[in-house]
Scaffold this motif. Structure first.
Motif, PDB file in Angstrom:
ATOM      1  N   ALA A 110     -21.748  25.175 -11.652  1.00 36.52           N
ATOM      2  CA  ALA A 110     -23.106  24.771 -11.279  1.00 36.52           C
ATOM      3  C   ALA A 110     -24.099  25.868 -11.651  1.00 36.52           C
ATOM      4  O   ALA A 110     -25.180  25.599 -12.184  1.00 36.52           O
ATOM      5  N   LEU A 146     -24.492  25.833 -15.575  1.00 30.30           N
ATOM      6  CA  LEU A 146     -25.309  24.745 -16.126  1.00 30.30           C
ATOM      7  C   LEU A 146     -26.773  24.910 -15.718  1.00 30.30           C
ATOM      8  O   LEU A 146     -27.684  24.544 -16.484  1.00 30.30           O
ATOM      9  N   SER A 147     -27.022  25.479 -14.527  1.00 30.67           N
ATOM     10  CA  SER A 147     -28.403  25.735 -14.109  1.00 30.67           C
ATOM     11  C   SER A 147     -29.047  26.786 -14.995  1.00 30.67           C
ATOM     12  O   SER A 147     -30.230  26.706 -15.314  1.00 30.67           O
ATOM     13  N   LEU A 148     -28.271  27.788 -15.380  1.00 30.36           N
ATOM     14  CA  LEU A 148     -28.795  28.822 -16.267  1.00 30.36           C
ATOM     15  C   LEU A 148     -29.030  28.279 -17.672  1.00 30.36           C
ATOM     16  O   LEU A 148     -30.033  28.576 -18.315  1.00 30.36           O
ATOM     17  N   MET A 149     -28.091  27.504 -18.150  1.00 26.81           N
ATOM     18  CA  MET A 149     -28.152  27.047 -19.546  1.00 26.81           C
ATOM     19  C   MET A 149     -29.258  26.029 -19.764  1.00 26.81           C
ATOM     20  O   MET A 149     -29.986  26.097 -20.766  1.00 26.81           O
TER      21      MET A 149
END
Lengths: 480, 517
Positions: A352, A355-358
């Motif tokens: 999580a 994906l939040s960073l990407m």
């Protein structure tokens, strides 16, 4: 034993003799042995466990364990091209920062109140994966992709009431071994052939094998051997025509630019999340996901925890809890769906964060750079006389088979030479796909610089061009 | 130090950030991280990369992930972490059966070394001798602790180890062409997965219930045995903390009937060095390295169920197993009757590494001392809880327990209307976690406490003071308890939507579709 002379171990506070004595007095015993009154003499272990002398000082312990671990050569200090379901991607610093937090690392099964953060972060994990996969339901992680595939297949069996599953014969051998054990003896597995030139599924063979007994078809995309299966729509159609379910295992990293399986008719999608911000840990970083549409007949067949969002007594406050808990073995023991227990939640939280960073742009850029680098390597390797990459005439993403058959060298010899150059070459496929002969599975990710790729190309050129076998074979080398 | 300290219930309030869901933090254009760029020469040679994909395999719309800057992502998940109470923060004795002991921080330092974190399972054996050595040595340690002959570390948790046991039993009878053996016996106080994971292999499950002493009944076992018996999967002590002194009669009867005995030792914390699988004649056993052997629970994994067998069953283990030839460690994939695999690669290596470090830190004496103190702590807490109004410890009145106890608030519920669920919610207000127990609730209004060896007497007293405070409130002002929590992260949840297919929302996108349009 003389309690007075014994130093108290830092992990066992109530070993302090005075404290122990007080507690024993409180409960009315004079010897700890009295607490074991129910264990009869003949069941007692009379000997002494033959274990090494304790290293009670933290420093001594650290020195010792570091010493053992330093016998390993890591992919940090070497250039590795190993993949096949455990991949070396860059792990953003914040992923490690979060999964080392005491609150996440040492929590377990608290309630939605004092462990609200566990529920919300895993709900967010489900939600972020759902966007990547373009599906509305994702589970709290299971052990790994192997388990996810096994469960997806068993779900298909229950949903259709049928007991035969078609599996592409190009799937990962690890996965197939787990699937075989997990399905036996309840479901039968029939392998579907592939086209020897392209690797893609032989649809004629699939149609022949599809019948009213078929619960579903399972294939992987990109496949274990690296090629992209572009017939997803046709495969799903054939399955659906006979009332079967289409299941795909996918590398989630690829979905920044590759079409998600839900968009080519697939009903259940599964895969691994190790590639989303988790270190390889010798294969210990794996975590499996399962996703589907938000239909009751699918949702009710998941064995996993499914965390949902809800309201609380206070307006505007989010609460989270288990969706349809009664499905699970926690609620219903053997009447529940398969089983649930401790799986891989911490890696779900980590994914999580990843994906939040990407974000959408990060995923697209990551995919682009992987495609460019892997294609550069394939192109340059193919220049070397006798080397062919990719083996299969299909599109590829980050993994591909390199064909060394024409070089007169074995993968084992090539990899031994590469190790002398601090390179871990691709996995030999000889034992698992013997028809590919002296071929190896290579994996290229964003971590490989052009310099890394060029040193591999140079080293392979050296070993392939050398007359005879370079005498660099090591003791105990295991590539077959 | 030996004087009693005044133990107070804390004026606690958990962090409450009122943190939005990550998608609500989306600001177009923000970036959490940049990925490595491709070198110019590669770009020139290869082009954009995407055009190598067939047209029908290209994603048309980018995934609708949120766009959030780096510090905001960090802050978001740090805040969510503060919405959790790990064992490092609370006196985590209220999660009985789970052995919430201290997970030493030094082990985390070791696990994060590149030589542990950044190694690939397919590296050549010569490059991972350290990892193979650790796996092999923990195998030999567990042989000592269990008395069995070989372990596998592939199962990813206790349930997976049970599945592996069931698979081994199935494969054994298949290899002997004994097809009629399709029943496995377990007990109601053994973990639900002893029944559930076994049923996955097609076995019919027979569950024995407890007698008035809280133990499974030998006579009931005799009735359950037949030529269809494939095995018995059982815990001992069971979740009640009562050790079954006739366990060897159970294993003897099962063996006489032709079945195998699998010992669920997910939690073996009270009996390390005291009694072993071998003494009770078990054929298989497993230890959860994330319980007894200190690997942290990680909000629910990754864990590991280390499964050991007697040598007669060695050839059925999942592969690979790690062996030692006197000079180096090597991987053995060739077991003649192997069930294949139950997980990818070697299993959860970090859990094996932590178990190694934990055992090395304690040694044989230390393991036994951990067991002794865990049992002492448990019986101390048992005495204190028996003194609480409204609490009860069913079965084995007046006897000691091993590592945990399943208690009941039945009397409290009858006298005040306050249920276990209510007590749990109110305990959260004081910074404590309490758990009910596995279903079905054979013990009414159950709660399960397992103190382990990790917490000091003062901490145990503090936890008991918390329970005493809630009991006092229950008798004086039950509504106060029933409306809790007040000082936790959130307030009483409305669970009505969670079982309704039209309303449940397992992802944010489903929530938006069902509740925001």
């Amino acid at each position: 034993m003389n309690e007075k002379n014994k130093s108290v171990h830092p992990y066992i506070p109530n070993s302090v003799p005075e404290v122990k004595a007080k507690m024993m007095k409180d409960i009315g015993i004079t010897d700890i042995e009295e607490l074991y009154e129910d264990i009869p003499e003949h069941l007692r272990f009379k000997g002494k466990m033959n274990l090494p002398e304790a290293l009670t000082s933290e420093y001594a312990l650290k020195r010792h364990v570091e010493g053992v671990l330093l016998k390993n050569l890591s992919c940090k200090d070497h250039i590795s091209f190993l993949g096949g379901g455990c991949w070396q991607h860059y792990v953003p610093a914040i992923c490690d920062e979060i999964n080392q937090r005491s609150e996440f690392l040492t929590a377990y099964a608290g309630e939605p109140y004092e462990d609200h953060g566990r529920f919300q972060s895993l709900f967010e994990y489900e939600s972020l994966m759902a966007e990547l996969l373009d599906m509305d339901v994702v589970n709290v992680p299971t052990y790994d992709w192997c388990q996810a595939a096994g469960t997806a297949i068993r779900m298909a069996g229950r949903i259709t009431g049928r007991n035969e599953i078609l599996v592409a014969d190009t799937v990962s051998p690890e996965r197939l071994a787990v699937i075989r054990n997990y399905c036996h003896p309840v479901m039968n597995i029939r392998l579907v052939k592939h086209c020897p030139q392209t690797g893609i599924m032989d649809l004629e063979d699939m149609e022949t094998k599809t019948s009213s007994k078929t619960a579903g078809v399972y294939f992987e995309n990109p496949s274990f051997l690296g090629f992209i299966e572009h017939q997803g729509e046709l495969i799903s159609e054939i399955a659906h025509k006979s009332g079967a379910i289409s299941i795909v295992g996918v590398d989630p990293v690829s979905l920044g630019v590759i079409r998600p399986p839900s968009q080519y008719g697939v009903d259940i999608v599964c895969g691994d999340i190790q590639c989303l911000g988790v270190h390889m840990f010798f294969g210990g970083g794996l975590g499996g996901f399962i996703a589907s549409r938000d239909e009751e007949k699918y949702v009710m067949e998941y064995p996993s925890r499914l965390f949902g969002i809800t309201k609380t007594a206070v307006e505007g406050e989010y609460g989270f809890g288990d969706v349809a808990y009664e499905r699970t073995s926690f609620a219903e023991r053997e009447e529940g769906k398969e089983f649930v227990g401790t799986h891989a939640a911490l890696w779900g939280i980590t994914a999580a964060v990843y994906l939040s960073l990407m974000g959408p742009h990060g995923m697209k850029e990551l995919n682009t750079v992987i495609l460019q680098k892997s294609h550069y390597l394939m192109k340059q390797l193919s220049v070397i006389s006798g080397v062919r990459a990719p083996y299969f005439k299909s599109s590829h993403f980050k993994e591909f088979v390199v064909d060394f058959n024409e070089t007169g060298k074995t993968v084992k010899d090539i990899n031994t030479y590469l190790r002398s150059k601090k390179i871990f070459g691709g996995k030999s496929l000889r034992s698992v796909f013997p028809e590919l002969g002296e071929s190896a599975l290579y994996c290229v990710t964003e971590i490989h610089t052009k310099e890394n790729l060029d040193s591999l190309i140079q080293a392979i050129r050296e070993i392939v061009d050398s007359a005879g076998i370079l005498d660099l074979r090591e003791e105990g080398s295991t590539d077959d | 130090m030996t004087e009693d300290k005044t133990i107070k219930v804390r004026k606690f309030h958990q962090a409450k950030w009122d943190e939005p869901v990550i998608f609500e933090l989306d600001t177009k254009g923000e970036r959490g991280i940049q990925v490595p760029r491709v070198e110019k020469e590669i770009q020139e040679q290869i082009g954009d990369g995407i055009s190598t994909l067939p047209e029908n395999m290209r994603r048309k719309e980018a995934p609708a992930l949120p766009e959030v800057s780096q510090m905001r992502v960090l802050k978001h998940f740090l805040r969510l972490s503060q919405h959790c109470l790990g064992a490092d923060l609370n006196v985590d004795i209220g999660q009985g059966t789970c052995t919430m002991k201290y997970s030493p921080k030094i082990n985390e330092v070791l696990v994060r070394m590149p030589e542990a974190a950044d190694i690939h399972p397919w590296q050549d054996e010569s490059t991972v001798q350290g990892a193979l050595e650790i796996i092999y040595k923990v195998d030999t340690f567990l042989r000592e602790i269990s008395g069995l002959d070989q372990f596998t570390f592939q199962p990813g948790g206790g349930s997976a180890a049970i599945l592996a046991m069931a698979s081994i039993v199935h494969a054994y009878f298949e290899s002997k062409a004994e097809t009629g053996r399709d029943e496995i016996i377990t007990t109601i106080f053994s973990h639900p997965s002893d029944a559930a994971a076994t049923a996955v292999k097609g076995f019919k499950i027979i569950t024995l219930y407890q007698n008035e002493d809280g133990l499974p009944d030998v006579e009931a076992l005799k009735k359950a045995l037949s030529e269809r018996t494939a095995g018995l999967f059982i815990t001992n002590p069971e979740d009640t903390g009562i050790f079954n002194p006739r366990i060897d009669e159970f294993t003897k009867l099962v063996h006489e009937a032709g079945g195998f005995c699998g010992y669920d030792q997910a939690n073996a914390n009270g009996i390390l060095g005291i009694t072993r699988a071998r003494e009770a004649n078990f054929d298989m056993c497993f230890f959860n390295l994330h319980k007894t052997f200190s690997s942290p629970h990680g909000c629910g994994g990754p864990g590991l169920g280390a499964l050991g067998v007697k040598k007669e069953l060695r050839d059925y283990l999942p592969v690979p197993v790690v062996e030692y030839n006197g000079e180096s460690y090597y991987v053995n994939d060739n077991l003649p009757y192997t069930i294949g695999k139950v997980r990818g690669f070697f299993g959860v290596f970090p859990a094996v590494l932590r178990a190694y470090a934990w055992i090395m830190s304690l040694g044989a004496e230390g393991l036994k001392e951990a067991a002794h103190v865990a049992v002492l702590n448990n019986n101390y807490v048992l005495k204190k809880i028996r003194e609480l109004r409204g609490a009860d410890a069913p079965y084995a009145e007046g006897r000691h327990r091993i590592e945990q106890v399943r208690y009941s608030w039945q009397k409290l519920m009858e006298e005040t209307g306050v249920t276990t669920e209510d007590v749990i919610c109110r305990m959260a207000d004081f910074g404590f976690h309490l758990w009910t127990s596995h279903h079905p609730f054979v013990v009414p209004e159950p709660f399960s406490i397992e103190p382990t060896e990790s917490y000091s007497k003062d901490e145990l007293d503090e936890y008991i003071a918390g329970l005493a405070k809630v009991v006092e409130e229950a008798y004086e002002d039950p509504e106060k308890v029933k409306n809790a929590p007040y000082n936790s992260v959130i307030h009483k949840i409305d669970p009505s939507s969670l079982d309704d297919p039209d309303k449940w929302a397992i992802t944010w996108r489903a929530y938006l579709k069902k509740h925001k349009t």
